[in-house]
Design a protein around this motif. Structure first.
Motif, PDB file in Angstrom:
ATOM      1  N   LEU A  44       0.826  -1.208   0.000  1.00 21.44           N
ATOM      2  CA  LEU A  44       0.000   0.000   0.000  1.00 21.44           C
ATOM      3  C   LEU A  44       0.861   1.259   0.000  1.00 21.44           C
ATOM      4  O   LEU A  44       0.427   2.332   0.422  1.00 21.44           O
ATOM      5  N   GLY A  45       2.117   1.115  -0.465  1.00 23.48           N
ATOM      6  CA  GLY A  45       3.015   2.253  -0.564  1.00 23.48           C
ATOM      7  C   GLY A  45       3.792   2.548   0.693  1.00 23.48           C
ATOM      8  O   GLY A  45       4.604   3.489   0.720  1.00 23.48           O
ATOM      9  N   VAL A  46       3.564   1.756   1.743  1.00 23.81           N
ATOM     10  CA  VAL A  46       4.261   1.941   3.018  1.00 23.81           C
ATOM     11  C   VAL A  46       5.136   0.716   3.264  1.00 23.81           C
ATOM     12  O   VAL A  46       4.615  -0.405   3.341  1.00 23.81           O
ATOM     13  N   PRO A  47       6.458   0.867   3.390  1.00 21.57           N
ATOM     14  CA  PRO A  47       7.306  -0.312   3.631  1.00 21.57           C
ATOM     15  C   PRO A  47       6.911  -1.003   4.934  1.00 21.57           C
ATOM     16  O   PRO A  47       6.716  -0.348   5.964  1.00 21.57           O
ATOM     17  N   GLN A  48       6.765  -2.313   4.873  1.00 24.59           N
ATOM     18  CA  GLN A  48       6.399  -3.068   6.064  1.00 24.59           C
ATOM     19  C   GLN A  48       6.921  -4.494   5.940  1.00 24.59           C
ATOM     20  O   GLN A  48       7.254  -4.977   4.854  1.00 24.59           O
ATOM     21  N   GLN A  49       6.955  -5.185   7.067  1.00 28.05           N
ATOM     22  CA  GLN A  49       7.411  -6.564   7.106  1.00 28.05           C
ATOM     23  C   GLN A  49       6.233  -7.483   6.798  1.00 28.05           C
ATOM     24  O   GLN A  49       5.202  -7.437   7.459  1.00 28.05           O
ATOM     25  N   VAL A  50       6.385  -8.327   5.780  1.00 26.39           N
ATOM     26  CA  VAL A  50       5.348  -9.289   5.436  1.00 26.39           C
ATOM     27  C   VAL A  50       5.954 -10.682   5.466  1.00 26.39           C
ATOM     28  O   VAL A  50       7.183 -10.852   5.473  1.00 26.39           O
ATOM     29  N   ILE A  51       5.090 -11.690   5.507  1.00 35.33           N
ATOM     30  CA  ILE A  51       5.557 -13.078   5.502  1.00 35.33           C
ATOM     31  C   ILE A  51       5.460 -13.609   4.087  1.00 35.33           C
ATOM     32  O   ILE A  51       4.364 -13.704   3.513  1.00 35.33           O
ATOM     33  N   ALA A  52       6.612 -13.923   3.525  1.00 34.83           N
ATOM     34  CA  ALA A  52       6.689 -14.492   2.184  1.00 34.83           C
ATOM     35  C   ALA A  52       6.869 -16.007   2.289  1.00 34.83           C
ATOM     36  O   ALA A  52       7.354 -16.524   3.301  1.00 34.83           O
ATOM     37  N   VAL A  53       6.465 -16.707   1.255  1.00 31.25           N
ATOM     38  CA  VAL A  53       6.664 -18.152   1.165  1.00 31.25           C
ATOM     39  C   VAL A  53       7.536 -18.408  -0.060  1.00 31.25           C
ATOM     40  O   VAL A  53       7.166 -18.045  -1.182  1.00 31.25           O
ATOM     41  N   ASN A  54       8.696 -18.996   0.191  1.00 24.16           N
ATOM     42  CA  ASN A  54       9.691 -19.187  -0.876  1.00 24.16           C
ATOM     43  C   ASN A  54      10.021 -17.869  -1.569  1.00 24.16           C
ATOM     44  O   ASN A  54      10.199 -17.801  -2.788  1.00 24.16           O
ATOM     45  N   GLY A  55      10.063 -16.810  -0.767  1.00 15.70           N
ATOM     46  CA  GLY A  55      10.414 -15.492  -1.279  1.00 15.70           C
ATOM     47  C   GLY A  55       9.305 -14.778  -1.999  1.00 15.70           C
ATOM     48  O   GLY A  55       9.510 -13.677  -2.517  1.00 15.70           O
ATOM     49  N   LYS A  56       8.097 -15.366  -2.041  1.00 10.15           N
ATOM     50  CA  LYS A  56       6.985 -14.772  -2.770  1.00 10.15           C
ATOM     51  C   LYS A  56       5.874 -14.325  -1.819  1.00 10.15           C
ATOM     52  O   LYS A  56       5.625 -14.972  -0.810  1.00 10.15           O
ATOM     53  N   PHE A  57       5.235 -13.217  -2.178  1.00 10.91           N
ATOM     54  CA  PHE A  57       4.091 -12.716  -1.430  1.00 10.91           C
ATOM     55  C   PHE A  57       3.019 -12.310  -2.432  1.00 10.91           C
ATOM     56  O   PHE A  57       3.219 -11.380  -3.205  1.00 10.91           O
ATOM     57  N   PRO A  58       1.871 -13.013  -2.468  1.00  9.09           N
ATOM     58  CA  PRO A  58       1.549 -14.249  -1.744  1.00  9.09           C
ATOM     59  C   PRO A  58       2.462 -15.406  -2.149  1.00  9.09           C
ATOM     60  O   PRO A  58       3.210 -15.295  -3.118  1.00  9.09           O
ATOM     61  N   GLY A  59       2.324 -16.518  -1.422  1.00 12.95           N
ATOM     62  CA  GLY A  59       3.160 -17.666  -1.692  1.00 12.95           C
ATOM     63  C   GLY A  59       2.770 -18.383  -2.973  1.00 12.95           C
ATOM     64  O   GLY A  59       1.753 -18.070  -3.604  1.00 12.95           O
ATOM     65  N   PRO A  60       3.557 -19.376  -3.386  1.00 11.55           N
ATOM     66  CA  PRO A  60       3.279 -20.104  -4.622  1.00 11.55           C
ATOM     67  C   PRO A  60       1.975 -20.900  -4.527  1.00 11.55           C
ATOM     68  O   PRO A  60       1.561 -21.315  -3.450  1.00 11.55           O
ATOM     69  N   VAL A  61       1.349 -21.114  -5.674  1.00 12.89           N
ATOM     70  CA  VAL A  61       0.161 -21.960  -5.747  1.00 12.89           C
ATOM     71  C   VAL A  61       0.611 -23.416  -5.779  1.00 12.89           C
ATOM     72  O   VAL A  61       1.491 -23.787  -6.555  1.00 12.89           O
ATOM     73  N   LEU A  62       0.036 -24.248  -4.911  1.00 10.80           N
ATOM     74  CA  LEU A  62       0.329 -25.680  -4.891  1.00 10.80           C
ATOM     75  C   LEU A  62      -0.702 -26.393  -5.762  1.00 10.80           C
ATOM     76  O   LEU A  62      -1.909 -26.281  -5.520  1.00 10.80           O
TER      77      LEU A  62
END
Length: 592
Positions: A44-62
């Protein structure tokens, strides 16, 4: 070692693999490695800490296929414990893999744990998500798609492509700040925006600041796509629509629906749908994809709108002009209820099996047990802000339920959850529902809170047979849909209203019942159904604890330090990747 000795050794290795108990009737395996770690992003234009999965946000599709055995090695690179849950995946006979506190000990920071389960007789659109520590508000989610077997035909023409979309309300505050606010007795307040595929809104007018990256869905003219949409947000129902395009609803959480067109559809927190969308418009410009907040004060929540772009490959310009309008129902409560109840099962379609999915005649089965779950606005209990079902705010046991049962621990939890609301002060407790194996159960959900809520049941799909505003009475059963009600695992319950579901309890284990609204869930609005087959003395209807089970609580002394993969025994390795070891052993045998 001679040639005979080498071949004998290989045969022994193959025998070890075959005897390891993980072949599950020869169904294929799908193996995934998922690393959960913090990254810095600015959705949203504001730097923040997010949780990535395998470096991706959102994570990969299984992506897996019906009946596959799914092996997911989760590496927790966060600075706190983690659990991953799989809403809608029924985990037949194995609540050990469910990934909530009542069934799993948390994965400590910097440790890993391997989930293994079979997607038995399931198809459809699902997702994975963190279940503890309010982490869902920081990400860690991704799509989970179960494709039908080729021998089972689809109830529609094979789409030209598959598009997975995650939508959800979003805060720029960290998940730790949000849970601290709840711990201090504060409400979370209005979200800062809505994300589509982890990105903020397209700049459709001057209210959207510069520098925000938006999601773009690339399509070809004339083609039809299966668009899978899941609401992974914190607590806000979102209305989903694509400018100038019809949404032909085809599937809801693993069950094919009666196909009908919608210009927009309300998608409540935790719900997922598949739409067939045909790219039949001209390409004079791109088109808006919108997810906007519902059941809120629209003037105040105008900025809480997600906007992506649908881009035809031959498009001649950017999307422009006003967004497509949301439903104009105003104070008409009937619109939302009627839309929800218009979603019906396609009783002539095959699901994961070759027989029609509507062949289960639920409407003619006698109900054996009735439970009423009533929630109220969060209230103060022992000086803390808490949320409740039937006056009980759930406190997770220190030792997961079935693990405590397996080791015959006493006092870890109680089987005294009331079947209906009682006239007594609210309390915090470890109270579970003592459910009957193979009972056919009616659950009436009464929402006396001020906000619309989603209700979810792990381990099962249930039939959504009734829904209305007002008070539920015995006469309400006369309005139930007893023929083609949709089966799903997550349903909405409107404020000041009720929803009724029917479910057949044939999946043993300890299964979580919860509100999906993350703030209410965090404050204790959940419980579990403990379902045990009294005749199962050989663990035929429930798998034993997995070999890699974590120990915590009263059994923490059994937990050993985590070993690296290089130190695992051959038996443990075979359980991690049956097919790989079998193939290697066979190749070595042929070579020598």
């Amino acid at each position: 070692m001679g040639l005979f000795g080498l071949r004998f050794y290989c045969l022994v290795c193959i025998g070890l693999v075959l005897s390891s108990g993980v072949c599950y009737g020869g169904d294929p395996f799908a193996n995934f490695d998922l690393e959960f770690a913090y990254v810095t992003a600015s959705p949203l234009g504001v730097p923040q800490q997010v949780i990535a999965v395998n470096g991706k946000f959102p994570g990969p599709v299984l992506n897996v296929t019906t009946n596959y055995n799914v092996v997911v090695n989760v590496r927790n690179q966060l600075d706190e414990s983690l659990l991953v849950t799989w809403p809608g995946i029924e985990m037949r006979r194995s609540s050990w893999q469910d990934g909530v506190l009542g069934t799993n000990c948390p994965i400590p920071a910097k440790w890993n744990w391997t989930y293994q389960f079979q997607v038995k007789d399931q198809i459809g659109s699902y997702y994975y998500v963190p279940s503890i520590n309010f982490q869902r508000a920081a990400g860690g989610f991704g799509g989970f798609v179960i494709t039908n077997r080729k021998i089972i035909s689809l109830p529609f023409n094979t789409p030209d492509g598959d598009i997975v979309i995650t939508i959800g309300d979003w805060y720029t505050r960290s998940h730790k700040d949000l849970r601290d606010a709840l711990d201090d007795g504060k409400e979370l307040g209005m979200p800062d925006g809505v994300l589509i595929n982890g990105k903020g809104p397209f700049q459709y007018n001057s209210s959207v600041p510069d520098g925000i990256e938006h999601a773009t869905l690339n399509v070809d003219p004339g083609k039809t796509y299966r668009v899978r949409v899941v609401n992974v947000g914190v607590s806000t129902c979102l209305n989903f629509r694509i400018q100038n395009h019809n949404l032909l609803l085809a599937e809801a959480e693993g069950h094919y629906t009666s196909q009908q067109n919608y210009t927009s559809l309300d998608i409540h927190v935790g719900q997922s749908y598949s739409f067939l969308v045909t790219m039949d418009q001209n390409a004079s410009s791109d088109y808006y994809v919108v997810a906007s907040a519902r059941f809120v004060n629209q003037s105040e929540w105008q900025r809480v709108t997600g906007v992506a772009v649908l881009h035809y490959s031959n498009s001649k310009g950017k999307a422009s002009g006003p967004l497509p309008d949301p439903p104009s129902d105003g104070n008409d409560n009937s619109y939302a209820v009627n839309q929800a109840m218009s979603i019906r099962m396609n009783n002539s379609a095959s699901g994961a099996r070759p027989n029609p999915q509507g062949s289960f005649r639920y409407g003619s089965i006698n109900v054996t047990d009735v439970y009423t779950l009533r929630n109220i606005p969060p209230t103060t209990i022992d000086g803390k802000l808490r949320a409740t079902y039937n006056g009980i705010s759930f406190v997770n046991p220190n030792t997961p339920v079935r693990l405590a049962d397996n080791y015959k621990l006493k006092g870890s939890y109680k089987l005294d959850f009331p079947s209906k609301p009682l006239n007594r002060p609210p309390t915090m407790d470890r109270s579970l529902i003592n459910a009957t194996y193979k009972a056919f159960v009616e659950i009436v959900l009464e929402n006396n809170d001020t906000v619309v809520q989603s209700f979810h049941m792990d381990g099962y799909s249930f039939f959504v047979v009734g829904m209305a505003y007002g008070e539920w009475t015995e006469n309400s059963r006369g309005s139930y849909n007893r023929w083609d009600a949709i089966a799903r695992s997550t349903t909405q319950v409107f404020p000041g209203g009720w929803t009724a579901i029917l479910v057949y309890l044939d999946n043993v284990g300890a299964w979580n019942l919860r509100t999906v609204n993350l703030d209410r869930w965090y404050l204790g609005q959940e419980t579990y159904m403990r379902i045990v087959n009294p005749e199962d003395d050989g663990q035929k209807t429930e798998q034993p604890p997995p070999d890699n089970v974590f120990f915590c609580g009263d059994l923490a002394h059994f937990q050993k330090p985590q070993r690296s993969a290089a130190a695992l025994s051959i038996q443990e390795l075979t359980k991690l990747n049956f097919k790989l070891l079998l193939t290697l052993a066979a190749v070595v045998y042929m070579v020598i």
